[in-house]
Design a protein around this motif. Structure first.
Motif, short mmCIF file in Angstrom:
data_model
loop_
_atom_site.label_atom_id
_atom_site.label_comp_id
_atom_site.label_asym_id
_atom_site.label_seq_id
_atom_site.Cartn_x
_atom_site.Cartn_y
_atom_site.Cartn_z
N MET A 283 0.85 -1.20 0.00
CA MET A 283 0.00 0.00 0.00
C MET A 283 0.88 1.24 0.00
N SER A 284 0.64 2.15 -0.93
CA SER A 284 1.42 3.37 -0.97
C SER A 284 0.91 4.34 0.07
N ASP A 285 1.74 5.33 0.40
CA ASP A 285 1.38 6.30 1.43
C ASP A 285 0.11 7.06 1.06
N THR A 286 -0.10 7.29 -0.22
CA THR A 286 -1.26 8.07 -0.65
C THR A 286 -2.56 7.33 -0.43
N THR A 287 -2.52 6.00 -0.26
CA THR A 287 -3.75 5.23 -0.06
C THR A 287 -3.97 4.85 1.40
N ILE A 288 -3.05 5.23 2.30
CA ILE A 288 -3.24 4.95 3.72
C ILE A 288 -4.23 5.95 4.28
N PRO A 289 -5.35 5.51 4.81
CA PRO A 289 -6.32 6.46 5.37
C PRO A 289 -5.75 7.16 6.61
N THR A 290 -6.19 8.38 6.84
CA THR A 290 -5.73 9.12 8.01
C THR A 290 -6.52 8.68 9.23
N PRO A 291 -5.87 8.03 10.21
CA PRO A 291 -6.59 7.52 11.37
C PRO A 291 -6.70 8.56 12.48
N ARG A 292 -7.56 8.30 13.46
CA ARG A 292 -7.51 9.04 14.72
C ARG A 292 -6.32 8.51 15.49
N LEU A 293 -5.43 9.39 15.90
CA LEU A 293 -4.23 8.94 16.61
C LEU A 293 -4.56 8.13 17.84
N THR A 294 -5.55 8.59 18.61
CA THR A 294 -5.87 7.90 19.86
C THR A 294 -6.44 6.51 19.64
N GLU A 295 -6.91 6.22 18.42
CA GLU A 295 -7.40 4.87 18.13
C GLU A 295 -6.27 3.88 17.87
N LEU A 296 -5.07 4.41 17.64
CA LEU A 296 -3.93 3.55 17.33
C LEU A 296 -3.17 3.09 18.57
#
Length: 351
Positions: A1-14
């Motif tokens: 998966m390229s960086d452009t297709t990584i969804p932006t997550p909620r940090l606190t969910e990680l």
């Protein structure tokens, strides 16, 4: 998966935890360090792992000590730049709490690179760099790893004169206790996890957690300031107990005088708390005397893990008002005299 297709997550969910609430419980830490060798063979090591001080201190010569510390954790906010700012402010605080002046930092970075866009990670680094610039120090290097949860922090080096070194012991009976920042950061972070903190509350939390404790450097030059520490993951009771034990005194804390973030009491009464709060009480509650009938939510706030919290000062009573005024003039408007030092041991909470 390229960086452009990584969804932006909620940090606190990680992350399973966040901020200084990630700290190991005091009792667990004590067990882990129980058989570690002490550094008595190094006379220049003025402060090592034999005490619960905020940083290590090595004396170079009669005029200069080097202070070294490291601090890192998982996110307790979702904005990556704010996460970086909070983590950097928190790490630098240990230098100020020892009376030192920071001179440089190294970055500590662990990121799940397959779950976070590169731009998001860059924002974390930029946030940390902005706080270091505010403190007048460079990030001179660091180390990074691919990790299952996002982790960021700093190793920080500082300097002080031996006569200006302040520790979390030295409190004297009759001293006044001053706290420079409001409590409730852990409760707020629990609310963030559940998306229950409003925009004003979030702004207030970010404001206090990104305010540098640089006043500690100046206060260390005041003979009236007998002891100093910063209040972080063990809460006001935990770090207060470290001061009481190290000084062989009792701290008497007036709960009604504790500065609190505006929504902290309300959120605590609604049951918002971090897991660290309960672990903290289990670890040291036996050394604390609470008033009869004190509501359980107060116990949450007293054990609430602070991320980038304030300084706890033990100050000669006759100078306390002047020191408090100086702290407030430095930008800590919530600072308050919260109690006193008395003969005895442990902590007694009054109302």
């Amino acid at each position: 998966m390229s960086d452009t297709t990584i969804p932006t997550p909620r940090l606190t969910e990680l992350a399973h935890g966040g901020g200084c609430g990630c700290k190991l419980a005091p009792s667990v830490l004590q067990q882990l360090l129980a058989d570690q060798p002490l550094a008595a063979a190094f006379p220049q090591l003025l402060v090592g792992n034999e005490t619960a001080d905020d940083a290590a201190v090595w004396q170079i010569d009669a005029q200069t000590c080097v202070i070294a510390t490291t601090d890192f954790f998982m996110p307790m906010v979702d904005d990556p730049r704010d996460f970086g700012r909070i983590a950097a402010t928190n790490a630098i605080s240990d230098i100020y709490a020892m009376g030192g002046r920071p001179i440089m930092a190294l970055a500590i970075l662990g990121m799940p690179v397959d779950r976070m866009p590169v731009a998001m990670i860059r924002e974390i680094l930029a946030g940390g760099a902005s706080i270091c610039a505010e403190a007048g120090i460079p990030i001179a290097g660091g180390h990074s790893i691919d990790a299952p949860e996002p982790i960021y922090g700093l190793a920080v080096i500082g300097l002080c004169a031996p006569k200006d070194l302040r520790r979390n012991h030295g409190a004297q009976p009759g001293d006044a206790l001053i706290l420079t920042k409001p409590l409730g950061v852990g409760v707020y972070s629990a609310a963030i996890k559940k998306q229950l903190l409003d925009a004003d509350g979030l702004a207030a939390m970010i404001a206090t957690t990104t305010t540098l404790n640089r006043i500690g450097t100046d206060l260390a030059r005041e003979p009236a300031v007998h002891a100093m520490t910063d209040v972080t993951g063990f809460g006001i009771l935990g770090h207060g107990l470290e001061m009481a034990r190290g000084s062989d005194v009792q701290l008497v804390i007036d709960a009604s005088r504790l500065p609190l973030l505006g929504e902290a009491a309300t959120l605590a009464q609604r049951g918002l708390a971090t897991g660290a709060s309960g672990r903290n009480w289990t670890a040291y509650g036996a050394e604390v005397t609470l008033p009869d009938g004190m509501a359980d939510w107060w116990k949450v706030l007293l054990t609430d893990p602070q991320t980038s919290g304030g300084l706890l000062l033990s100050v000669a009573a006759e100078d306390a008002d002047a020191v408090l005024a100086r702290v407030r003039e430095a930008g800590h408007s919530a600072a308050a005299i919260i109690g006193r030092v008395a003969p005895g041991s442990g902590i007694t909470v009054a109302v």
